[in-house]
Design a protein around this motif. Structure first.
Motif, PDB file in Angstrom:
ATOM      1  N   ARG A  31      63.071  73.698  -2.730  1.00 29.43           N
ATOM      2  CA  ARG A  31      62.961  72.474  -3.497  1.00 29.43           C
ATOM      3  C   ARG A  31      63.735  71.514  -2.904  1.00 29.43           C
ATOM      4  NH1 ARG A  31      59.694  72.398  -8.500  1.00 29.43           N
ATOM      5  NH2 ARG A  31      58.464  74.256  -8.601  1.00 29.43           N
ATOM      6  N   GLY A  32      65.114  72.044  -3.058  1.00 31.03           N
ATOM      7  CA  GLY A  32      66.187  71.205  -2.476  1.00 31.03           C
ATOM      8  C   GLY A  32      67.555  72.032  -2.284  1.00 31.03           C
ATOM      9  N   VAL A  33      68.582  71.033  -2.351  1.00 22.27           N
ATOM     10  CA  VAL A  33      70.011  71.657  -2.158  1.00 22.27           C
ATOM     11  C   VAL A  33      70.545  72.432  -3.481  1.00 22.27           C
ATOM     12  CG1 VAL A  33      72.515  71.008  -1.726  1.00 22.27           C
ATOM     13  CG2 VAL A  33      70.413  69.786  -0.728  1.00 22.27           C
ATOM     14  N   VAL A  34      70.898  73.666  -3.012  1.00 23.57           N
ATOM     15  CA  VAL A  34      71.565  74.651  -3.960  1.00 23.57           C
ATOM     16  C   VAL A  34      72.963  74.556  -4.020  1.00 23.57           C
ATOM     17  CG1 VAL A  34      71.676  76.941  -4.636  1.00 23.57           C
ATOM     18  CG2 VAL A  34      69.449  76.112  -4.003  1.00 23.57           C
ATOM     19  N   GLY A  35      73.720  74.786  -3.156  1.00 28.93           N
ATOM     20  CA  GLY A  35      75.072  74.429  -3.147  1.00 28.93           C
ATOM     21  C   GLY A  35      75.632  74.801  -1.713  1.00 28.93           C
ATOM     22  N   GLN A  36      76.821  75.219  -1.647  1.00 29.73           N
ATOM     23  CA  GLN A  36      77.606  75.426  -0.387  1.00 29.73           C
ATOM     24  C   GLN A  36      78.533  76.688  -0.481  1.00 29.73           C
ATOM     25  OE1 GLN A  36      81.194  72.988   0.627  1.00 29.73           O
ATOM     26  NE2 GLN A  36      80.665  71.817  -1.457  1.00 29.73           N
ATOM     27  N   VAL A  37      78.548  77.513   0.540  1.00 33.50           N
ATOM     28  CA  VAL A  37      79.090  78.867   0.647  1.00 33.50           C
ATOM     29  C   VAL A  37      80.616  78.249   0.573  1.00 33.50           C
ATOM     30  CG1 VAL A  37      79.932  80.812   2.213  1.00 33.50           C
ATOM     31  CG2 VAL A  37      77.442  79.848   2.272  1.00 33.50           C
ATOM     32  N   MET A  38      81.299  79.320  -0.367  1.00 30.14           N
ATOM     33  CA  MET A  38      82.782  79.190  -0.784  1.00 30.14           C
ATOM     34  C   MET A  38      83.543  80.291  -0.322  1.00 30.14           C
ATOM     35  SD  MET A  38      82.879  76.081  -2.205  1.00 30.14           S
ATOM     36  CE  MET A  38      84.865  76.485  -2.965  1.00 30.14           C
ATOM     37  N   GLU A  39      83.069  81.724  -0.232  1.00 30.93           N
ATOM     38  CA  GLU A  39      83.904  82.545   0.117  1.00 30.93           C
ATOM     39  C   GLU A  39      82.709  83.532   1.119  1.00 30.93           C
ATOM     40  OE1 GLU A  39      85.535  84.774  -3.141  1.00 30.93           O
ATOM     41  OE2 GLU A  39      86.370  83.126  -3.896  1.00 30.93           O
ATOM     42  N   PRO A  58      66.486  66.989  -0.213  1.00 35.50           N
ATOM     43  CA  PRO A  58      66.677  66.327  -1.553  1.00 35.50           C
ATOM     44  C   PRO A  58      67.493  66.963  -2.408  1.00 35.50           C
ATOM     45  CG  PRO A  58      64.209  66.943  -0.753  1.00 35.50           C
ATOM     46  CD  PRO A  58      65.417  67.536   0.208  1.00 35.50           C
ATOM     47  N   VAL A  59      68.176  66.338  -3.344  1.00 34.70           N
ATOM     48  CA  VAL A  59      69.029  67.018  -4.085  1.00 34.70           C
ATOM     49  C   VAL A  59      68.733  66.863  -5.673  1.00 34.70           C
ATOM     50  CG1 VAL A  59      71.559  66.470  -4.835  1.00 34.70           C
ATOM     51  CG2 VAL A  59      71.143  66.184  -2.561  1.00 34.70           C
ATOM     52  N   ALA A  60      68.448  65.529  -6.054  1.00 32.28           N
ATOM     53  CA  ALA A  60      68.174  65.479  -7.575  1.00 32.28           C
ATOM     54  C   ALA A  60      67.486  64.046  -7.773  1.00 32.28           C
ATOM     55  CB  ALA A  60      69.636  65.219  -8.247  1.00 32.28           C
ATOM     56  N   GLN A  61      66.860  64.093  -9.166  1.00 30.06           N
ATOM     57  CA  GLN A  61      66.186  62.925  -9.428  1.00 30.06           C
ATOM     58  C   GLN A  61      66.731  62.444 -10.535  1.00 30.06           C
ATOM     59  OE1 GLN A  61      61.885  63.661 -10.572  1.00 30.06           O
ATOM     60  NE2 GLN A  61      61.487  61.699 -10.389  1.00 30.06           N
ATOM     61  N   VAL A  62      66.723  61.027 -10.691  1.00 28.01           N
ATOM     62  CA  VAL A  62      67.369  60.325 -11.787  1.00 28.01           C
ATOM     63  C   VAL A  62      66.745  60.328 -13.073  1.00 28.01           C
ATOM     64  CG1 VAL A  62      68.505  58.121 -12.482  1.00 28.01           C
ATOM     65  CG2 VAL A  62      68.788  58.626 -10.049  1.00 28.01           C
ATOM     66  N   GLN A  63      67.555  60.936 -14.243  1.00 19.70           N
ATOM     67  CA  GLN A  63      66.724  60.774 -15.342  1.00 19.70           C
ATOM     68  C   GLN A  63      66.966  59.835 -16.341  1.00 19.70           C
ATOM     69  OE1 GLN A  63      64.668  63.854 -16.197  1.00 19.70           O
ATOM     70  NE2 GLN A  63      64.494  63.505 -13.917  1.00 19.70           N
ATOM     71  N   THR A  64      68.389  59.542 -16.478  1.00 18.95           N
ATOM     72  CA  THR A  64      68.783  58.295 -17.512  1.00 18.95           C
ATOM     73  C   THR A  64      69.744  57.441 -16.714  1.00 18.95           C
ATOM     74  OG1 THR A  64      70.392  59.718 -18.539  1.00 18.95           O
ATOM     75  CG2 THR A  64      68.280  59.852 -19.494  1.00 18.95           C
ATOM     76  N   GLN A 124      58.117  82.667   5.474  1.00 19.51           N
ATOM     77  CA  GLN A 124      57.311  81.648   6.209  1.00 19.51           C
ATOM     78  C   GLN A 124      56.952  80.457   5.143  1.00 19.51           C
ATOM     79  OE1 GLN A 124      53.367  82.639   7.461  1.00 19.51           O
ATOM     80  NE2 GLN A 124      53.267  80.932   8.378  1.00 19.51           N
ATOM     81  N   ASN A 125      56.822  81.003   3.893  1.00 19.47           N
ATOM     82  CA  ASN A 125      56.907  80.008   2.978  1.00 19.47           C
ATOM     83  C   ASN A 125      58.087  78.913   2.816  1.00 19.47           C
ATOM     84  OD1 ASN A 125      55.419  78.318   0.519  1.00 19.47           O
ATOM     85  ND2 ASN A 125      57.023  79.565  -0.713  1.00 19.47           N
ATOM     86  N   LEU A 126      59.033  79.881   2.666  1.00 13.55           N
ATOM     87  CA  LEU A 126      60.550  79.163   2.414  1.00 13.55           C
ATOM     88  C   LEU A 126      60.651  78.208   3.487  1.00 13.55           C
ATOM     89  CD1 LEU A 126      62.501  78.904   0.252  1.00 13.55           C
ATOM     90  CD2 LEU A 126      63.721  80.838   1.562  1.00 13.55           C
ATOM     91  N   LYS A 127      60.525  78.611   4.608  1.00 13.39           N
ATOM     92  CA  LYS A 127      60.704  77.730   5.891  1.00 13.39           C
ATOM     93  C   LYS A 127      59.854  76.545   5.842  1.00 13.39           C
ATOM     94  CE  LYS A 127      61.028  81.251   8.547  1.00 13.39           C
ATOM     95  NZ  LYS A 127      60.831  82.161   9.883  1.00 13.39           N
ATOM     96  N   MET A 128      58.600  76.831   5.514  1.00 14.25           N
ATOM     97  CA  MET A 128      57.748  75.734   5.469  1.00 14.25           C
ATOM     98  C   MET A 128      58.036  74.491   4.380  1.00 14.25           C
ATOM     99  SD  MET A 128      55.928  75.798   8.075  1.00 14.25           S
ATOM    100  CE  MET A 128      54.760  74.793   7.902  1.00 14.25           C
ATOM    101  N   ARG A 129      58.528  74.962   3.424  1.00 14.99           N
ATOM    102  CA  ARG A 129      58.916  74.056   2.082  1.00 14.99           C
ATOM    103  C   ARG A 129      60.179  73.445   2.596  1.00 14.99           C
ATOM    104  NH1 ARG A 129      56.960  75.324  -2.843  1.00 14.99           N
ATOM    105  NH2 ARG A 129      58.099  73.608  -3.665  1.00 14.99           N
ATOM    106  N   GLU A 130      61.109  73.899   3.323  1.00 10.84           N
ATOM    107  CA  GLU A 130      62.072  73.287   3.709  1.00 10.84           C
ATOM    108  C   GLU A 130      62.010  72.015   4.696  1.00 10.84           C
ATOM    109  OE1 GLU A 130      65.076  72.306   7.204  1.00 10.84           O
ATOM    110  OE2 GLU A 130      63.276  73.905   7.014  1.00 10.84           O
ATOM    111  N   ARG A 131      60.793  72.502   5.715  1.00  8.37           N
ATOM    112  CA  ARG A 131      60.356  71.582   6.919  1.00  8.37           C
ATOM    113  C   ARG A 131      59.643  70.433   6.107  1.00  8.37           C
ATOM    114  NH1 ARG A 131      57.557  73.542  12.031  1.00  8.37           N
ATOM    115  NH2 ARG A 131      59.704  74.163  12.365  1.00  8.37           N
TER     116      ARG A 131
END
Length: 292
Positions: free
Chosen positions: A155-163, A234-240, A83-90
């Motif tokens: 928190r955000g995007v992790v990646g994509q399924v490859m295999e 969300p994907v990333a935050q600019v650092q420099t 439930q927490n994971l789905k609510m964070r995604e929402r």
């Protein structure tokens, strides 16, 4: 000749004597309370024996209660994690929608987000190849997983399924040197390409002209281009941001918002246009009741 054992009173006389003494003792105890202290003393002596006799039953009942409570707590903990994971995604989507509204976009021009199915999965293994940023999850083709499917954490995007295997799948993280994801700035909607460099805490924005308006702290979200990652996560935050006029492009580094080095529970997404939709039973088994 004298006998060894002398003959005592008859059995009838003994019974009559015992009955008389019993009646006398009952009368004395009932009317005079003569044996009250004696009963207390005897009860005190017998009490430890009673506790000892009840000990096996108490131990068995306690063990059964402990086992039942542990099973209930484990089930409740798993339900709350899902439930927490789905609510964070929402919540991620709500934050992006709020930013879009702050940019005064006209209501009729805002595209309607398609319904997205979700499934909670668990990390099984991490690739030990230092030149590859990949992980293995515990869902596969029998659960409806498909290649290029989006993977998120809380928190955000992790990646994509490859295999995709029958019961597990391999996921490429956004930090992999061969991975790139189209993003756009929440502040001004400028589009970029974020690429991995093999480090879990750093992404590069490719081919950013010196004249582009980009600042440290800008939030980057998936743009939806390429039809791999849904728009608005969300994907990333600019650092420099480094402007070196001797180079044709600015050097821009961003930090992934997903905790790539401490993944455990992840979220798979199935947009409406996904090549394969998961069966309802698979969703219910893996993620519990749907809250879409």
């Amino acid at each position: 000749m004298d006998t060894i054992f002398t003959r005592g009173p008859s059995l009838n006389n003994r019974l009559a004597l015992a009955l008389a003494l019993s009646v006398l003792l009952i009368f004395a105890d009932h009317k005079l309370a003569a044996f009250q202290s004696t009963r207390v003393y005897l009860n005190s002596i017998m009490s430890p024996l009673q506790y000892l006799a009840n000990l096996p039953s108490v131990v068995l009942n306690f063990s059964a209660q402990r086992l039942t409570s542990r099973q209930a707590l484990v089930a409740e903990n798993n339900r709350l994690i899902d439930q927490n994971l789905k609510m964070r995604e929402r919540l991620q989507q709500f934050d992006i929608l709020q930013a879009q509204n702050d940019q005064l976009r006209k209501l009729l021009d805002v595209p309607v987000e398609p319904k997205v199915h979700k499934m909670v999965v668990e990390l099984m293994a991490v690739d030990n190849n230092p030149f590859s940023q990949q992980i293995v999850i515990n869902k596969g083709a029998i659960d409806g997983v498909y290649r290029s499917q989006s993977v998120l954490d809380d928190r955000g995007v992790v990646g994509q399924v490859m295999e995709v295997g029958s019961t597990n799948s391999r996921v490429m993280l956004i930090s992999d040197v061969t991975h790139a994801i189209p993003v756009r700035s929440v502040r001004n909607n400028i589009r970029f390409i974020a690429s991995g460099n093999g480090s879990m805490d750093e992404l590069f924005l490719e081919h950013v002209p010196h004249s582009v308006d980009i600042q440290e702290g800008d939030m980057l979200m998936s743009s939806g281009l390429g039809k791999v990652f849904p728009e608005g996560y969300p994907v990333a935050q600019v650092q420099t941001v480094v402007h070196d006029e001797g180079r044709p492009f600015a050097t821009v580094k961003a930090r992934p918002l997903a905790q790539l080095d401490r993944l455990k529970y992840l979220l798979l997404l199935w947009p409406e246009d996904a090549p394969r939709q998961p069966e309802g039973s698979a969703l219910r088994q893996a993620a519990g009741p749907q809250e879409d």
